[in-house]
Design a protein around this motif. Structure first.
Motif, PDB file in Angstrom:
ATOM      1  N   ALA A   1      -0.563   2.749  -7.928  1.00  0.00           N
ATOM      2  CA  ALA A   1      -1.504   1.663  -8.222  1.00  0.00           C
ATOM      3  C   ALA A   1      -2.762   1.793  -7.364  1.00  0.00           C
ATOM      4  O   ALA A   1      -3.874   1.539  -7.839  1.00  0.00           O
ATOM      5  N   LEU A   2      -2.610   2.179  -6.104  1.00  0.00           N
ATOM      6  CA  LEU A   2      -3.769   2.351  -5.235  1.00  0.00           C
ATOM      7  C   LEU A   2      -4.673   3.490  -5.719  1.00  0.00           C
ATOM      8  O   LEU A   2      -5.902   3.365  -5.705  1.00  0.00           O
TER       9      LEU A   2
ATOM     10  N   SER B   1      -6.467   2.272  -8.778  1.00  0.00           N
ATOM     11  CA  SER B   1      -7.508   1.323  -8.384  1.00  0.00           C
ATOM     12  C   SER B   1      -8.715   2.042  -7.785  1.00  0.00           C
ATOM     13  O   SER B   1      -9.862   1.663  -8.037  1.00  0.00           O
TER      14      SER B   1
ATOM     15  N   VAL C   1     -10.735   3.563 -10.637  1.00  0.00           N
ATOM     16  CA  VAL C   1     -11.487   2.520 -11.340  1.00  0.00           C
ATOM     17  C   VAL C   1     -12.671   2.065 -10.494  1.00  0.00           C
ATOM     18  O   VAL C   1     -13.781   1.851 -11.003  1.00  0.00           O
ATOM     19  N   LEU C   2     -12.474   1.914  -9.197  1.00  0.00           N
ATOM     20  CA  LEU C   2     -13.557   1.507  -8.296  1.00  0.00           C
ATOM     21  C   LEU C   2     -14.687   2.543  -8.279  1.00  0.00           C
ATOM     22  O   LEU C   2     -15.868   2.180  -8.299  1.00  0.00           O
TER      23      LEU C   2
END
Length: 142
Positions: free
Chosen positions: A74-75, A78, A81-82
């Motif tokens: 998940a990190l 993320s 996406v960031l």
């Protein structure tokens, strides 16, 4: 000359399964279904002694899925996406006029869209959190 390499007088289509339709999967290795656990990643674990020169056999053991592994996945997602979001904001720097009630101003297009996305997330998250808390209270009582 034909491109058909199967040989014999079998039809060009519709042939499925073994030559012998009465073949038993228990005795015919090609008919066995694959083991569903075989698709998991495996790690070679030495069974007895030895280093790289020894002839010790190894067994395959499935790697367990953990919460920490899910957290890392998940990190990483993320972070990707960031990075895409930052590239979008940096590429869309043209100023745009923003009017809200009696307030007016200008913001870069990317930043204005980011604020709009954050407002949309809050519009969904705040009532959703309230409903979750309400259901938890109700579950504790009943």
């Amino acid at each position: 000359m034909s491109d058909d390499r199967r040989g014999g007088d079998s039809p060009a289509w519709g042939r499925v399964g073994p030559e012998d339709p009465t073949a038993d999967p228990a005795t015919h290795p090609a008919l066995r279904t694959p083991d569903p656990t075989a698709d998991q990643p495996t790690v070679a674990v030495p069974v007895e002694g030895g280093g790289p020169d020894s002839e010790a056999t190894t067994e395959k053991r499935a790697i367990p899925h953990t919460r920490i592994g899910g957290l890392w996945a998940a990190l990483i997602l993320s972070a990707v996406v960031l990075i895409f979001l930052l590239v979008f904001i940096l590429q869309n720097t043209e100023p745009v006029a923003i009017n809200f009630l009696w307030l007016t101003g200008t913001l870069p297009t990317g930043v204005a869209l980011l604020f709009a996305a954050i407002a949309g997330i809050l519009l969904v998250a705040v009532p959703g959190t309230g409903r979750i808390l309400q259901l938890r209270r109700q579950a504790r009582r009943g």
